[in-house]
Write a protein that holds these residues in place. Structure first.
Motif, PDB file in Angstrom:
ATOM      1  N   ILE A 244      -2.472  -9.032   0.395  1.00  0.00           N
ATOM      2  CA  ILE A 244      -2.896  -7.749   0.946  1.00  0.00           C
ATOM      3  C   ILE A 244      -4.401  -7.566   0.810  1.00  0.00           C
ATOM      4  N   GLY A 245      -4.972  -8.254  -0.162  1.00  0.00           N
ATOM      5  CA  GLY A 245      -6.410  -8.159  -0.359  1.00  0.00           C
ATOM      6  C   GLY A 245      -6.814  -6.948  -1.165  1.00  0.00           C
ATOM      7  N   GLY A 246      -5.988  -6.533  -2.094  1.00  0.00           N
ATOM      8  CA  GLY A 246      -6.302  -5.381  -2.933  1.00  0.00           C
ATOM      9  C   GLY A 246      -5.123  -4.989  -3.784  1.00  0.00           C
ATOM     10  N   ALA A 247      -5.287  -3.889  -4.519  1.00  0.00           N
ATOM     11  CA  ALA A 247      -4.197  -3.374  -5.361  1.00  0.00           C
ATOM     12  C   ALA A 247      -3.198  -2.629  -4.492  1.00  0.00           C
ATOM     13  N   TYR A 248      -1.926  -2.803  -4.812  1.00  0.00           N
ATOM     14  CA  TYR A 248      -0.865  -2.257  -3.957  1.00  0.00           C
ATOM     15  C   TYR A 248       0.377  -1.971  -4.799  1.00  0.00           C
TER      16      TYR A 248
ATOM     17  N   GLU B 164       0.769  -0.893   8.580  1.00  0.00           N
ATOM     18  CA  GLU B 164      -0.522  -0.536   7.994  1.00  0.00           C
ATOM     19  C   GLU B 164      -0.502   0.858   7.369  1.00  0.00           C
ATOM     20  N   ILE B 165       0.282   1.773   7.952  1.00  0.00           N
ATOM     21  CA  ILE B 165       0.388   3.117   7.363  1.00  0.00           C
ATOM     22  C   ILE B 165       1.092   3.030   6.009  1.00  0.00           C
ATOM     23  N   SER B 166       2.129   2.213   5.930  1.00  0.00           N
ATOM     24  CA  SER B 166       2.816   2.012   4.662  1.00  0.00           C
ATOM     25  C   SER B 166       1.889   1.362   3.635  1.00  0.00           C
ATOM     26  N   LEU B 167       1.118   0.359   4.073  1.00  0.00           N
ATOM     27  CA  LEU B 167       0.181  -0.304   3.163  1.00  0.00           C
ATOM     28  C   LEU B 167      -0.910   0.650   2.693  1.00  0.00           C
ATOM     29  N   LEU B 168      -1.396   1.496   3.600  1.00  0.00           N
ATOM     30  CA  LEU B 168      -2.398   2.492   3.231  1.00  0.00           C
ATOM     31  C   LEU B 168      -1.877   3.384   2.103  1.00  0.00           C
ATOM     32  N   THR B 169      -0.626   3.811   2.229  1.00  0.00           N
ATOM     33  CA  THR B 169      -0.021   4.673   1.210  1.00  0.00           C
ATOM     34  C   THR B 169       0.187   3.913  -0.096  1.00  0.00           C
ATOM     35  N   GLY B 170       0.678   2.683   0.015  1.00  0.00           N
ATOM     36  CA  GLY B 170       0.895   1.879  -1.183  1.00  0.00           C
ATOM     37  C   GLY B 170      -0.387   1.565  -1.930  1.00  0.00           C
TER      38      GLY B 170
ATOM     39  N   ARG C  35     -10.835  -7.551   3.925  1.00  0.00           N
ATOM     40  CA  ARG C  35     -10.431  -7.585   2.502  1.00  0.00           C
ATOM     41  C   ARG C  35      -9.936  -8.954   2.089  1.00  0.00           C
ATOM     42  N   GLY C  36      -9.560  -9.786   3.063  1.00  0.00           N
ATOM     43  CA  GLY C  36      -9.011 -11.092   2.740  1.00  0.00           C
ATOM     44  C   GLY C  36      -7.502 -11.149   2.810  1.00  0.00           C
ATOM     45  N   ALA C  37      -6.869 -10.157   3.440  1.00  0.00           N
ATOM     46  CA  ALA C  37      -5.407 -10.154   3.569  1.00  0.00           C
ATOM     47  C   ALA C  37      -4.950 -11.363   4.386  1.00  0.00           C
TER      48      ALA C  37
ATOM     49  N   GLY D  56      -4.324   2.069  13.463  1.00  0.00           N
ATOM     50  CA  GLY D  56      -3.717   0.779  13.131  1.00  0.00           C
ATOM     51  C   GLY D  56      -4.687  -0.371  13.317  1.00  0.00           C
ATOM     52  N   ARG D  57      -5.454  -0.350  14.407  1.00  0.00           N
ATOM     53  CA  ARG D  57      -6.435  -1.413  14.638  1.00  0.00           C
ATOM     54  C   ARG D  57      -7.545  -1.387  13.581  1.00  0.00           C
ATOM     55  N   LEU D  58      -8.010  -0.192  13.235  1.00  0.00           N
ATOM     56  CA  LEU D  58      -9.034  -0.087  12.196  1.00  0.00           C
ATOM     57  C   LEU D  58      -8.547  -0.662  10.872  1.00  0.00           C
ATOM     58  N   ARG D  59      -7.314  -0.320  10.510  1.00  0.00           N
ATOM     59  CA  ARG D  59      -6.769  -0.812   9.242  1.00  0.00           C
ATOM     60  C   ARG D  59      -6.536  -2.326   9.290  1.00  0.00           C
ATOM     61  N   ARG D  60      -6.154  -2.864  10.448  1.00  0.00           N
ATOM     62  CA  ARG D  60      -5.987  -4.313  10.562  1.00  0.00           C
ATOM     63  C   ARG D  60      -7.334  -5.013  10.367  1.00  0.00           C
ATOM     64  N   GLU D  61      -8.399  -4.450  10.965  1.00  0.00           N
ATOM     65  CA  GLU D  61      -9.731  -5.045  10.808  1.00  0.00           C
ATOM     66  C   GLU D  61     -10.165  -5.016   9.345  1.00  0.00           C
TER      67      GLU D  61
END
Length: 474
Positions: A341-345, A243-249, A207-209, A197-202
């Motif tokens: 989010i800073g990317g495609a989702y 962040e896990i949900s965002l990773l999947t999306g 990314r500019g989220a 979770g911390r890695l994905r937040r960083e």
């Protein structure tokens, strides 16, 4: 963790029936919809041969206390080399809903589940949403299983999506998981969640989220039969789980973009003028914006508990305007990313509660298996964005109205009382304020107030019918 703030209403409580009537919310499902839902409830083992057997994976769910419509179950494994393997099981609603049938038509009409304090207005009949389709603990359920491999830096390296049978082993809430992690005794299935979770937040910040850390108002039932307003701070587990949900999306969005067919959640980049305006607001609030720091880096470094930060977060909402749903088939649209989010989702992780997820998921399954996207999905792409936008608008209105209603019930007995409040936005003769206890958002009239500062206000009037409060500076 900061304890939630609570103030109780009068013991009589209040009824939300008038809000349901005001917004013409459906009271029930038609007999044809219910009959089709009942007929769809079959033993999942009957289709076991068509699905991967993942019932041996120790999934757990993390949801608000008492939730029954469980969309997601998670398992995070550490792998050699310092990376992770994320297994994310998502309720498979398409397994229960015949395309073009009564259930499908009703879901398209509703768009999403609406949440009211005295009961939900569900997207699907409870026999599915809280029963046969829900990933309840100890029950074998059909699911769409995402497996995302992530390297030691938090970046995804491989994605696999397929239909499976799963069995959740435990149902947790955010506070329970947070307490176990704080105590150093997390459940093995989520022991790696803090690190990932911390890695994905960083990565999100890089990314500019943009995340607006404004206090959230919640309504809960009162033991005496009334309603309570609560300001519940977001804990780390809530953010990491998101962040896990965002990773999947984001993995789903990549699949669809590569295949040039799909439906994305999009948001344009803010205009340079809006960013400049935010800089002026920060300067007026005496908040230093270090040179070279992006909007995302700057906002992430703020203390959300400080009054000036709250005011700036309120101002930042103008950077996140224009969100929508973008469908495409054969040619990529001009906008494929979400600025917040800073990317495609894409939405794929909440099909029990949200219409679009079912269609986006079917596209990802077909593309991943090398099959043609089903015609019923292709046909829906021209309609789903408008259906979702309409339901989003309604959901926002219903949520605001229910909070406004409880606010006036709570405050009706306190006319003339004084409260501490934070000035979020200020104009010449009125301001938007956040009363701290109880957590009430309202307007305050009078001379221009000091934005981003804590002041004392007096409640001068309560209009229960119009759901309006009137404050003045004390």
């Amino acid at each position: 963790m900061v304890p939630p703030l609570v103030i109780r209403t009068h013991a009589a409580g209040g009824d939300f029936g008038h809000l349901r009537a005001e917004f013409v919310l459906p009271e029930s499902f038609g007999p044809d919809v219910l009959a089709e839902a009942e007929a769809a409830v079959v033993d999942p083992l009957e289709s076991a041969g068509e699905r991967e057997d993942a019932t041996g994976l120790p999934f757990v769910t993390i949801d608000p206390p008492g939730a029954k419509d469980l969309d997601q179950a998670v398992l995070i494994e550490r792998v050699d080399g310092g990376g992770f393997r994320v297994h994310y099981a998502i309720a498979d609603l398409a397994a229960f809903i015949p395309p073009g049938g009564a259930l499908d038509k009703e879901a398209r009409r509703r768009g999403q589940t609406l949440y009211l304090p005295d009961g939900n207005v569900p997207l699907h009949p409870p026999v599915l949403s809280e029963g046969a389709a829900s990933l309840l603990p100890g029950e074998t359920r059909p699911a769409v299983l995402w497996t995302v491999d992530v390297d030691a830096n938090g970046e995804p390296t491989a994605t696999k999506v397929r239909r499976a049978l799963v069995r959740s082993t435990e149902q947790f809430d955010y506070e329970t998981v947070q307490a176990s992690i704080d105590a150093g005794d997390p459940h093995p299935s989520v022991a790696a969640l803090p690190e990932l979770g911390r890695l994905r937040r960083e990565l999100a910040i890089r990314r500019g989220a943009v995340e607006l850390q404004l206090p959230e108002q919640e309504i809960s039932g009162d033991p005496d039969g009334g309603w309570a307003l609560i300001q519940r701070p977001r804990n780390d587990v809530d953010a990491w789980n998101a962040e896990i949900s965002l990773l999947t999306g984001m993995a789903a969005a990549k699949i669809m973009i590569d295949a040039k067919i799909g439906v994305l959640r999009t948001l344009p980049q803010p205009d340079p003028e809006a960013v400049e305006w935010l800089g002026r607001s920060a300067q007026a609030l005496n908040i230093d914006w270090p040179e070279g720091k992006s909007v995302s880096e700057f906002l992430a470094a703020l203390d959300p508990g400080q009054p000036a930060s709250m005011a700036l977060f309120a101002d930042t909402t103008r950077l996140l305007r224009g969100a929508g749903y973008t469908a495409f088939d054969g040619e990529l649209p001009e906008l494929t990313t979400h600025a917040g989010i800073g990317g495609a989702y894409a939405h794929v992780t909440a099909p029990i509660r949200r219409l679009v997820d079912r269609f986006a998921t079917e596209i990802c399954l077909a593309v991943s298996a090398g099959r043609e996207v089903p015609e019923w999905v292709r046909a829906a792409l021209s309609e789903v964005p408008e259906q979702m936008s309409a339901s989003d608008t309604l959901a926002a209105k219903v949520e605001r109205a229910t909070i406004d209603q409880v606010e006036v019930w709570v405050m009706a007995e306190h006319i003339g009382g004084e409260f501490s409040a934070i000035v979020l936005r200020a104009e010449e003769t009125k301001a938007e304020i956040l009363v701290e206890d109880p957590p009430v958002m309202s307007k305050c009239t009078g001379e221009k107030l000091p934005e981003g500062e804590r002041i004392r206000v007096r409640l001068t009037a309560v209009d229960v019918d119009k759901r309006k409060l009137s404050f003045e500076r004390a």
